[in-house]
Design an enzyme around this catalytic site. Structure first.
Site: not given
Lengths: 490, 102
Positions: A82, A157, A181
């Site tokens: 990420k 996210s 997330s």
């Protein structure tokens, strides 16, 4: 098609093959790059694919094998990271214009540990800007699309990481979870996403959002994959004083052994009318699966479930408004053009207004407001009191059961652009935020599908356990996974 | 705590504290969305918190201190690669003090 077959292998098998020389790390990297080449542009899981770095890392691992040395327990496992986790290679943008050109001078602790274990980084994945969102639509670089149906969101996210694992662009990935997330995108994409206990994994090198809530965790195609990444990266770290100074118990040896006498709590509040019919039905399937495995199903109550979002949207923005103050346009990141007569204050305000997207600005302002003079007690302090009550409510539930079972998200993946009201988007995390508020571990794994016309959409179930109970939680998840095995898109 | 309807002036004040410079259109839309969010957050007032200690953090941790020894630091040249403006080995910023100083 061999590229497809490789991506379905467990991490353990991959590493064994690479260590024994039956498959080279280089071949594995090429196979992932071929899949990214074929479908990467459509899904937009990556902000940056690090092909040259991945090839170089694979050559080092292959050379290591040739010399007869051990390249580590994750040898040749291809990882996506990420883009809010600092890596020396490539950029670390947080999907923000503010950090568009930022290159980290250091690696996050998790990156150091995973690379030392033989893992190979293949790219940085898209996210809602600074991890603020539940759909990956808030990225400054455009949305990620769900591999099951590209007209839909992957969740967020960490939507890029979930989509990359699901599409077979990598073997596993890292995300961060402040209010769901990791777990919510895992649910919407149909892979496994694991948020360990707060303090179990170092946050050094994770760009801070809500410091008392943030936790790094793994995505994989199976529970074992998550357990293997967890084993390689967890444990105390001198560079993060909030890591717990505890030994991490072995989560791998007994993973496949079903737990006898497991008590599965099902909170009444998780059987809400807000659940879509398909989600409600998969929850009943999961309950039945545990029952048929000999587990005891226990009705429990968590009445504060529905104040979780209100609590979270005070605490998380408050912490974010403080954490994001560092983005000032002075030392790194975006600096706005100055007009004649502009001073330091104008530089700050213009750089931040040009560099941050609307959702980030909204949360900074919300956080600033709830911390401001005259409102601190009414909002922030009160939210912290409710937080303790939420934690105590979990503690009481765990006196009666070992794990809590419920849906990860009340709905499957929704259409891109389908939620324009911020609060409606925030409610996507109704079942996940309290995990972070209490600091306990949670895992989402696929347990069924919803048929939407000709499209099949995955539905994930969440298991939560007491703080530092990862070993038990992963075993309980593995039981459900064997009973209701997932499938992945071709 | 009752649902809070923010004024345009409130939003400008919060923006100033936040070091943000929203234009008029953004102030209007922020006023509406922040007011709506605060309306939802007002639900917190339904929870009985009498006598409950605030919980700022999930771990009961105390300070962990390192030995006071110089360790490795990042090389200045490497750190300055990310600087938006520099002069030699320094970050360049707008003038803060007048000539002659305060």
């Amino acid at each position: 098609m061999t590229t497809q077959a490789h991506a379905c292998d467990g991490l353990h098998t991959i590493a064994q093959q690479v260590r024994s020389g039956t498959v080279t790390a280089s071949a594995r990297v090429e196979s992932c790059l071929a899949r990214i080449e074929a479908r990467g542009a459509q899904i937009h899981a990556f902000n940056e694919v690090l092909a040259a770095d991945a090839r170089a890392a694979a050559l080092r691992i292959d050379a290591c094998v040739q010399r007869g040395e051990s390249p580590g327990p994750l040898a040749g496992v291809v990882l996506a990271i990420k883009d809010n986790i600092a890596t020396k290679i490539g950029h670390t943008t947080c999907s923000s214009r503010f950090l568009e050109n930022y290159r980290s001078p250091f690696d996050a602790t998790v990156i150091q540990r995973l690379e030392a274990a033989g893992a190979i980084l293949i790219g940085k994945t898209n996210l809602d800007e600074f991890a603020m969102g539940s759909s990956t639509e808030n990225s400054a670089f455009g949305p990620t699309r769900n591999p099951w149906d590209p007209s839909r969101v992957p969740g967020g996210s960490s939507g890029g990481s979930a989509a990359a694992v699901t599409a077979g662009f990598c073997d596993a990935a890292l995300g961060s979870d402040t209010g769901g997330s990791i777990r919510q995108p895992a649910s919407l994409c149909g892979c496994v996403g694991f948020k360990p206990t707060y303090g179990r994994i170092s946050r050094y090198g994770l760009v801070a959002f809500g410091s008392s809530l943030d936790q790094i965790g793994p995505f994989a195609r199976d529970v074992r994959g998550c357990a293997e990444l967890f084993a390689a990266m967890s444990g105390s770290d001198r560079l993060d004083s909030t890591t717990a100074p505890l030994e991490v118990p072995d989560c791998l040896t007994q993973l496949d052994e079903p737990l006898r006498g497991l008590r599965v709590g099902v909170p009444r509040e998780y059987r809400s009318d807000a659940n879509s019919p398909a989600v409600a039905s998969v929850l009943e399937d999961a309950i039945n699966a545990y029952r048929s495995l000999g587990a005891t199903i226990i009705d429990v109550e968590l009445p504060l479930t529905d104040v979780g979002i209100s609590t979270y949207y005070v605490i998380a923005p408050a912490e974010a408004s403080s954490n994001l103050a560092r983005f000032d346009g002075i030392r790194y990141g975006k600096r706005a053009e100055m007009a004649a007569g502009d001073g330091l204050e104008e530089l700050y305000a213009k750089s931040r207004s040009e560099g941050f997207g609307p959702e980030v600005q909204r949360r900074i302002m919300l956080g600033t407001y709830v911390l401001s003079s005259g409102y601190y007690d009414a909002y922030y302090n009160r939210a912290l009191q409710v937080r303790r009550r939420i934690r105590e409510e979990f503690d009481r539930a765990f006196e009666r059961c070992d794990v809590l079972l419920g849906p990860t998200s009340p709905i499957p993946a929704f259409e891109i652009g389908g939620k324009s009201d911020p609060w409606a988007m925030y409610l996507c995390d109704v079942y996940t935020v309290n995990t972070n508020i209490a600091g306990i571990p949670g895992i989402s794994l696929n347990a069924g599908y919803s048929q939407e016309g000709s499209v099949s959409l995955p539905i994930g179930m969440q298991l939560q356990g007491p703080a530092f109970s990862e070993s038990l939680l992963l075993r309980a998840a593995r039981m459900l996974e064997r009973a209701l095995p997932p499938v992945y898109p071709a | 705590m009752s649902a809070q309807e923010l004024s345009t002036q409130d939003v400008r004040h919060i923006a100033k504290l936040s070091r943000l410079a929203p234009n008029d259109a953004t102030v209007d839309s922020m006023r509406a969305t922040l007011s709506s969010i605060l309306g939802h957050i007002a639900k917190l007032s339904t929870v009985d918190v009498a006598g409950v200690q605030p919980m700022a953090h999930p771990l009961s941790i105390s300070n962990r201190l390192d030995a006071d020894e110089a360790g490795e630091t990042l090389p200045i040249e490497q750190v300055l690669l990310n600087a938006p403006a520099r002069v030699e080995r320094f970050l360049a910023v707008p003038k803060v003090l007048d000539e002659g100083g305060a």
